[in-house]
Design a protein around this motif. Structure first.
Motif, short mmCIF file in Angstrom:
data_model
loop_
_atom_site.label_atom_id
_atom_site.label_comp_id
_atom_site.label_asym_id
_atom_site.label_seq_id
_atom_site.Cartn_x
_atom_site.Cartn_y
_atom_site.Cartn_z
N UNK A 169 4.95 3.50 -1.61
CA UNK A 169 4.75 2.34 -2.49
C UNK A 169 3.78 1.36 -1.84
N UNK A 170 3.95 1.14 -0.54
CA UNK A 170 3.02 0.22 0.14
C UNK A 170 1.61 0.82 0.20
N UNK A 171 1.51 2.11 0.54
CA UNK A 171 0.19 2.75 0.58
C UNK A 171 -0.50 2.63 -0.78
N UNK A 172 0.27 2.89 -1.84
CA UNK A 172 -0.30 2.86 -3.18
C UNK A 172 -0.84 1.49 -3.57
N UNK A 173 -0.29 0.44 -2.96
CA UNK A 173 -0.75 -0.90 -3.32
C UNK A 173 -2.14 -1.19 -2.73
N UNK A 174 -2.64 -0.30 -1.87
CA UNK A 174 -3.98 -0.48 -1.28
C UNK A 174 -5.02 0.43 -1.92
N UNK A 175 -4.62 1.18 -2.93
CA UNK A 175 -5.55 2.11 -3.57
C UNK A 175 -6.61 1.35 -4.35
N UNK A 176 -7.87 1.65 -4.08
CA UNK A 176 -8.98 0.99 -4.78
C UNK A 176 -9.52 1.91 -5.88
N UNK A 177 -10.26 1.31 -6.82
CA UNK A 177 -10.87 2.13 -7.88
C UNK A 177 -11.68 3.25 -7.26
N UNK A 178 -11.54 4.44 -7.82
CA UNK A 178 -12.34 5.58 -7.36
C UNK A 178 -11.69 6.32 -6.19
N UNK A 179 -10.61 5.79 -5.65
CA UNK A 179 -9.92 6.47 -4.55
C UNK A 179 -8.73 7.26 -5.09
N UNK A 180 -8.32 8.27 -4.35
CA UNK A 180 -7.17 9.09 -4.73
C UNK A 180 -6.07 8.92 -3.70
N UNK A 181 -4.84 8.83 -4.17
CA UNK A 181 -3.69 8.82 -3.26
C UNK A 181 -2.89 10.09 -3.50
N UNK A 182 -2.79 10.93 -2.48
CA UNK A 182 -2.05 12.19 -2.60
C UNK A 182 -0.76 12.10 -1.79
N UNK A 183 0.33 12.50 -2.41
CA UNK A 183 1.64 12.54 -1.75
C UNK A 183 2.12 13.98 -1.76
N UNK A 184 2.51 14.50 -0.61
CA UNK A 184 3.04 15.87 -0.55
C UNK A 184 4.47 15.82 -0.01
N UNK A 185 5.40 16.39 -0.76
CA UNK A 185 6.81 16.42 -0.32
C UNK A 185 7.50 17.60 -1.02
N UNK A 197 -4.04 8.39 6.68
CA UNK A 197 -3.05 9.44 6.41
C UNK A 197 -1.76 9.13 7.16
N UNK A 198 -0.65 9.22 6.46
CA UNK A 198 0.67 9.02 7.08
C UNK A 198 1.37 10.38 7.14
N UNK A 199 1.72 10.81 8.36
CA UNK A 199 2.42 12.09 8.54
C UNK A 199 3.88 11.81 8.84
N UNK A 200 4.75 12.19 7.90
CA UNK A 200 6.18 11.86 8.02
C UNK A 200 7.00 12.88 7.23
N UNK A 201 6.62 14.18 7.32
CA UNK A 201 7.34 15.21 6.57
C UNK A 201 8.35 15.88 7.49
N UNK A 202 8.25 17.22 7.66
CA UNK A 202 9.16 17.87 8.61
C UNK A 202 8.91 17.29 10.00
N UNK A 203 9.98 17.20 10.81
CA UNK A 203 9.84 16.70 12.18
C UNK A 203 9.94 17.84 13.19
N UNK A 204 9.69 19.08 12.72
CA UNK A 204 9.74 20.25 13.61
C UNK A 204 8.33 20.54 14.13
N UNK A 205 8.26 20.97 15.39
CA UNK A 205 6.95 21.12 16.06
C UNK A 205 5.93 21.90 15.22
N UNK A 206 6.32 23.10 14.76
CA UNK A 206 5.34 23.97 14.07
C UNK A 206 4.75 23.27 12.85
N UNK A 207 5.60 22.54 12.13
CA UNK A 207 5.13 21.85 10.92
C UNK A 207 4.22 20.67 11.28
N UNK A 208 4.66 19.87 12.26
CA UNK A 208 3.88 18.67 12.60
C UNK A 208 2.52 19.08 13.18
#
Ligand SMILES: C[S@@+](CC[C@H](N)C(=O)[O-])C[C@H]1O[C@@H](n2cnc3c(N)ncnc32)[C@H](O)[C@@H]1O
Length: 291
Positions: free
Chosen positions: A59-75, A138-149
């Motif tokens: 939600x905070x990241x999305x509040x900084x999105x400017x025209x013409x930019x893309x915000x991608x969320x993967x979960x 980019x914010x990396x906060x998905x799996x906390x396992x070594x191979x994924x990170x």
């Protein structure tokens, strides 16, 4: 015809604090600071978050999105994890509360439009769908396992523009040694340069860390109750920022049960051994009255 669902809808979130998650004061302020400074200096680029949970940081990241930019969320949201260890991680921490619908409801309580949502393991991002050099943060906060990170860091490395910033969650938590391993491996073997550390997140770049450090030092953090320290790691300057929460005010003490005047007086003025004797005497008197 089925009857209407009469379950009352959960009230819409009004502030970030209404959204469950692990995104705290120092990091909220830093995301805000870095992203605002990027925009003010005319820098454009896409935003991406790997691991959104119920949307607190998205939600905070999305509040900084400017025209013409893309915000991608993967979960993964309510999808299956790609391996057993990741499945166990999901079961332990997220399954009971997390659905894609809940994420979207929270996000739409703050923004008119959803980000681009990829409901899949973050490993799918290595297929080139995120253009190289397209992202500024980019914010990396998905799996906390070594191979994924370790894989997520390589995705971020390709996706970030020159001087783009990456924030990595839980790089030093007791229960996430795999994140620490992946982060410091990226520093010593893959050119990731630390900018700043908070208790929860590592901020770095494959560009010039000093430029971002100058941005951070442009704010008087101490005046706002933060602690800023300086360290050197393998010859490189790194800053540390923390915010000490004010201790919560003590809960009001429950009113003591009402006691007779004589009992109150005895308990208040007599020394402990005498109080015990007074209690025995009171119990005996009460037993005589009711016996
Ligand atoms: C710690 S939470 C994210 C917290 C969120 N950024 C916040 O600040 O509140 C981790 C998220 O990563 C997701 N996740 C775990 N393993 C994943 C994987 N392999 N691929 C994609 N998402 C994953 C979980 O579903 C969960 O929503």
């Amino acid at each position: 015809m089925t009857s209407a669902d009469t379950t009352p809808a959960a009230p819409a979130a009004r502030t970030l604090d209404d959204v469950p998650g692990w995104f705290f004061k120092a990091d909220q302020e830093l995301f805000d600071w870095f992203l605002t400074r990027q925009t003010q200096s005319g820098r454009t680029g896409d935003l991406m978050e790997l691991g959104a949970y119920l949307g607190r940081s998205a939600i905070l990241l999305g509040s900084h999105l400017q025209d013409g930019e893309t915000f991608t969320v993967c979960d993964l949201f309510d999808s299956d994890a790609p391996d057993d260890d990741n499945s166990a991680e999901m079961a332990m921490s997220y399954r009971k509360t997390l659905t894609r619908q809940a994420f979207e409801d929270n996000y739409l309580a703050f923004h008119d439009r959803l980000p681009t949502v990829i409901q899949a393991p973050t490993s799918v991002l290595a297929d080139g769908r995120i253009p190289d050099g397209s992202c500024r943060f980019i914010h990396i906060d998905a799996s906390h396992l070594y191979e994924h990170v370790a894989g997520d860091i390589q995705v971020a490395r390709a996706a970030l523009a020159k001087d783009g910033l990456v924030a990595l969650d839980d790089y030093r938590a007791e229960h996430t040694p795999g994140v620490s391993a992946a982060v410091w491996e990226a520093v010593f073997a893959h050119g990731l340069r630390p900018i700043l550390l908070t208790p929860e997140k590592f901020y770095g770049t494959w560009g010039d860390p000093e430029e971002a450090q100058r941005e951070v030092l442009g704010r008087d953090w101490a005046a706002e109750g933060f602690r800023m320290d300086e360290d050197t790691i393998a010859g490189a300057r790194v800053y540390r920022l923390a915010h000490d929460e004010q201790p919560a005010p003590p809960a009001p003490r429950p009113a003591p049960p009402r006691r007779s005047a004589s009992r109150r007086l005895a308990l208040d003025v007599l020394p402990p051994f005498a109080t015990r004797a007074a209690r025995r005497a009171l119990r005996a008197a009460r037993a005589r009255r009711t016996g």
